[in-house]
Structures are given as structure tokens and as C-alpha cells.
Design an enzyme around this catalytic site. Structure first.
Site, PDB file in Angstrom:
ATOM      1  N   ASP A  38       0.876  -1.159   0.000  1.00 45.45           N
ATOM      2  CA  ASP A  38       0.000   0.000   0.000  1.00 45.45           C
ATOM      3  C   ASP A  38       0.929   1.229   0.000  1.00 45.45           C
ATOM      4  O   ASP A  38       2.083   1.124   0.384  1.00 45.45           O
ATOM      5  CB  ASP A  38      -0.856  -0.076   1.275  1.00 45.45           C
ATOM      6  CG  ASP A  38      -1.413   1.252   1.701  1.00 45.45           C
ATOM      7  OD1 ASP A  38      -2.174   1.836   0.913  1.00 45.45           O
ATOM      8  OD2 ASP A  38      -1.100   1.713   2.820  1.00 45.45           O
ATOM      9  N   ASP A 231      -1.644  -0.810   5.989  1.00 41.43           N
ATOM     10  CA  ASP A 231      -1.943  -0.242   7.305  1.00 41.43           C
ATOM     11  C   ASP A 231      -3.399   0.192   7.488  1.00 41.43           C
ATOM     12  O   ASP A 231      -3.822   0.458   8.600  1.00 41.43           O
ATOM     13  CB  ASP A 231      -1.050   0.976   7.558  1.00 41.43           C
ATOM     14  CG  ASP A 231      -1.454   2.173   6.697  1.00 41.43           C
ATOM     15  OD1 ASP A 231      -1.949   1.947   5.573  1.00 41.43           O
ATOM     16  OD2 ASP A 231      -1.308   3.310   7.158  1.00 41.43           O
ATOM     17  N   ASP A 235      -7.132  -1.962   3.672  1.00 37.97           N
ATOM     18  CA  ASP A 235      -6.115  -2.968   3.367  1.00 37.97           C
ATOM     19  C   ASP A 235      -6.434  -4.327   3.993  1.00 37.97           C
ATOM     20  O   ASP A 235      -5.809  -5.336   3.653  1.00 37.97           O
ATOM     21  CB  ASP A 235      -4.735  -2.513   3.878  1.00 37.97           C
ATOM     22  CG  ASP A 235      -4.222  -1.288   3.136  1.00 37.97           C
ATOM     23  OD1 ASP A 235      -4.471  -1.197   1.918  1.00 37.97           O
ATOM     24  OD2 ASP A 235      -3.581  -0.435   3.766  1.00 37.97           O
TER      25      ASP A 235
HETATM   26  P1  ADP Z   1      -5.107   5.554  -0.681  1.00 38.40           P
HETATM   27  O1  ADP Z   1      -5.085   5.458   0.829  1.00 38.40           O
HETATM   28  O2  ADP Z   1      -4.293   4.466  -1.327  1.00 38.40           O
HETATM   29  O3  ADP Z   1      -4.777   6.916  -1.200  1.00 38.40           O
HETATM   30  P2  ADP Z   1      -8.043   5.809  -0.756  1.00 38.40           P
HETATM   31  O4  ADP Z   1      -9.015   4.846  -1.349  1.00 38.40           O
HETATM   32  O5  ADP Z   1      -8.143   6.087   0.684  1.00 38.40           O
HETATM   33  O6  ADP Z   1      -6.608   5.220  -1.166  1.00 38.40           O
HETATM   34  O7  ADP Z   1      -8.181   7.196  -1.529  1.00 38.40           O
HETATM   35  C1  ADP Z   1      -8.070   7.256  -2.911  1.00 38.40           C
HETATM   36  C2  ADP Z   1      -8.171   8.670  -3.402  1.00 38.40           C
HETATM   37  O8  ADP Z   1      -9.499   9.209  -3.147  1.00 38.40           O
HETATM   38  C3  ADP Z   1      -7.226   9.644  -2.722  1.00 38.40           C
HETATM   39  O9  ADP Z   1      -5.951   9.635  -3.293  1.00 38.40           O
HETATM   40  C4  ADP Z   1      -7.972  10.959  -2.953  1.00 38.40           C
HETATM   41  O10 ADP Z   1      -7.723  11.434  -4.257  1.00 38.40           O
HETATM   42  C5  ADP Z   1      -9.417  10.580  -2.836  1.00 38.40           C
HETATM   43  N1  ADP Z   1      -9.944  10.770  -1.465  1.00 38.40           N
HETATM   44  C6  ADP Z   1     -10.363   9.802  -0.614  1.00 38.40           C
HETATM   45  N2  ADP Z   1     -10.807  10.330   0.538  1.00 38.40           N
HETATM   46  C7  ADP Z   1     -10.643  11.677   0.449  1.00 38.40           C
HETATM   47  C8  ADP Z   1     -10.913  12.786   1.324  1.00 38.40           C
HETATM   48  N3  ADP Z   1     -11.428  12.649   2.543  1.00 38.40           N
HETATM   49  N4  ADP Z   1     -10.622  14.030   0.864  1.00 38.40           N
HETATM   50  C9  ADP Z   1     -10.092  14.185  -0.356  1.00 38.40           C
HETATM   51  N5  ADP Z   1      -9.828  13.199  -1.217  1.00 38.40           N
HETATM   52  C10 ADP Z   1     -10.098  11.949  -0.840  1.00 38.40           C
HETATM   53 MG    MG Z   2      -2.387   3.244   3.767  1.00 41.07          MG
END
Ligand code: ADP
Ligand code: MG
Length: 286
Positions: A38, A231, A235
């Protein structure tokens, strides 16, 4: 290995901050062909900070912080910290919702607002100029979050999360032991590629939705055993699916429960230590 050898191996690992919850994980990690990571909080420090805000800073931060106040995401924390630093007070919103892997939305002052990636704001017009600035920032390994208000994109916020100082060494050590290294992330591929390049990761799988991580791990198992290192809450399924699930000690409770190995020091060199101890433990009986 004899039960004694196994005890010695897990004991030695524990002293190095590598907690092995079951002996099978220690045995299997020696046969792992692919190490999958990740990005946020695993390869990177997981403490993103806002570096650039395009547009009217106060207005942008007011809208963004008002929405992100209800989010647990590391990117939300970065936005909240920036707002606090600039002494911007978040205001109350209604109809708050999280859009998994994309961002958050809510109504503020009677207007629909969004904070998230370009998938969340797919219906909005992004000017060519804004697209260019976005790409430039992403190539600098910055995650770009768009702020939408009343059908307009009012801003880009660039957020940086640096690799842990030890990540590059860990990746190099794994490659030296013949493993292939892969990054699996929900982030944009430009950002993912920029970070991958910094730490020497072989392959990047970006734009992965939270529920897709486990499927990617399964697909990678076609080429031999897979260790998945992560983490986050999202995941957990990948951690249980992989032949060896390795959780960061700083991770969420669900991740720690799902992993069969826990890296207490949050340092990816722990994966290398586990492999080396596995080799020693299981070669003694041969
Ligand atoms: P990762 O932890 O691998 O970045 P996530 O699925 O948590 O994967 O998030 C993917 C994408 O979604 C982020 O890179 C961002 O662009 C967008 N995103 C998710 N949650 C938020 C948030 N609370 N505010 C802004 N962007 C978000
Ligand atoms: Mg992470």
C-alpha cells in the site's frame, strides 16, 4: 523446523520489532515471489501536508475544511491542519457523505460541495490550464485534491506525503533477494509513479478502489506467493487474502488483526528481516 527452532526464530524477530503471529507466516515468507505495498502510511510516512493551494486560499480552505472535518482520511487531516494554521474556521455542513476511494461531499450554505479526486468531480469542467497544473503537481509526487462548489471547481489543493527514509533501502534489499515489488494504491497514477520511482518499486497499480485491493493480490498470486504490506481499514481484505499479510504497527486495529506479521517499528526493512529469519529458521532442519 522443530518447535524449538520456530520459537527461537519468532523470538529473534520479536526483538527486532517483527511480531510473527503464526509460524506458517514465517515459513511461507521465505517462498514469497512478490511483495505488494500500500502507498499511504506504508511506503510513505502517512502524514500528508498541504503544499500548494490554487485559488483564494481562505475561501478554499473554509469549504474544504468544513467538509473534511467529518472525514478520517489522512488527506482530510492535512486539510484540517492547513486550515488551523491559517486560522480558518470550518463551518457546519449538512448531507455529509464519504464516497469510497474518491472523496467527500456535503451541502454548505445551501450549495453542493465536493472535495476529492477527478473521479468524484467527473461531472465538473476542468480547464486545460488546471489540468496542466494538476499534472505538474502530481509529477512532483503530490496528491491533488479538487474542491468543487456549486458546479464549479474552485481550487486544487496539493498534498505531499514523503516516503519513509527507510523505504528505498527496504525495496532495494527485497529486490536483491530476487523479489518483485509492487505498489497498490487508490491514488492517481502520476503520483504513484513519482513515489515508486523515488523508492525503486518495480510495478505500480494505481486508481485502485478499496474493495479491489484483494482482487489484485489474488491476480498477482498467479506468479507465485505474495506478501501484502498495508496499514489501512481498506487494506484488511488484501492482508487476509495474501499468502503473507504484513501490517504496520501504526496501522488501524483491523489491519493489525488481519495481518499475520506486524511491523512494530513501521519500517519496511522489517519485511527483509522476516525473510532472513525465515531462511535461517527453516534451513536448520535441512
Ligand atoms: P489511498 O489510501 O491508497 O490513497 P483511498 O481509497 O483512501 O486510497 O483514496 C483514494 C483517493 O481518493 C485519494 O488519493 C484521494 O484522491 C481521494 N480521497 C479519498 N478520501 C478523500 C478525502 N477525505 N478528501 C479528499 N480526497 C479523498
Ligand atoms: Mg495506507
Amino acid at each position: 523446523a522443530t518447535p524449538t527452532a520456530l520459537m527461537v526464530g519468532t523470538g529473534r524477530a520479536a526483538k527486532m520489532g517483527v511480531l510473527i503471529k503464526d509460524g506458517q507466516a514465517l515459513e511461507e515468507i521465505n517462498d514469497v515471489k512478490t511483495a505488494v505495498f500500500d502507498k499511504t502510511g506504508t511506503i510513505t510516512v502517512g502524514k500528508p501536508t498541504v503544499t500548494d493551494i490554487i485559488g483564494n486560499q481562505d475561501q478554499v480552505l473554509r469549504v474544504a475544511a468544513s467538509l473534511e472535518a467529518s472525514s478520517e482520511h489522512p488527506l482530510a487531516k492535512a486539510v484540517m491542519n492547513a486550515a488551523e494554521e491559517k486560522q480558518v474556521e470550518p463551518q457546519t455542513v449538512t448531507d455529509f457523505a464519504v464516497v469510497e476511494g474518491k472523496g467527500v461531499q456535503a451541502v454548505i450554505d445551501g450549495q453542493q460541495a465536493f472535495v476529492g479526486n477527478d473521479k468524484l468531480l467527473a461531472d465538473y469542467q476542468i480547464s486545460a490550464g488546471m489540468k496542466r497544473r494538476m499534472a505538474t503537481l502530481q509529477d512532483e509526487a503530490k496528491t491533488v485534491v479538487l474542491v468543487g462548489l456549486a458546479k464549479q471547481i474552485i481550487s486544487l489543493i496539493a498534498i505531499q506525503d514523503a516516503p519513509k527514509p527507510s523505504s528505498a533501502q527496504a525495496i532495494a534489499d527485497l529486490k536483491a533477494r530476487g523479489l518483485k515489488t509492487v505498489m497498490l494504491t487508490g491514488d492517481n497514477e502520476r503520483v504513484a509513479n513519482a513515489i515508486a520511482k523515488e523508492v525503486g518499486i518495480d510495478q505500480v497499480i494505481a486508481n485502485v478502489l478499496p474493495n479491489e485491493k484483494a482482487e489484485h493480490v489474488k491476480a498477482l498470486e498467479q506468479n507465485g506467493k505474495v506478501a501484502f504490506v498495508g496499514d489501512g481499514i481498506n487494506d484488511a481484505p488484501a492482508l487476509t487474502t495474501a499468502n503473507v499479510g504484513i501490517a504496520m504497527g501504526s496501522g488501524t486495529d483491523i489491519a493489525i488483526e488481519s495481518g499475520s506479521i506486524v511491523l512494530v517499528q513501521n519500517d519496511l526493512r522489517g519485511v527483509v528481516k522476516a525473510i532472513d529469519i525465515s531462511k535461517k529458521t527453516f534451513s536448520r532442519i535441512k
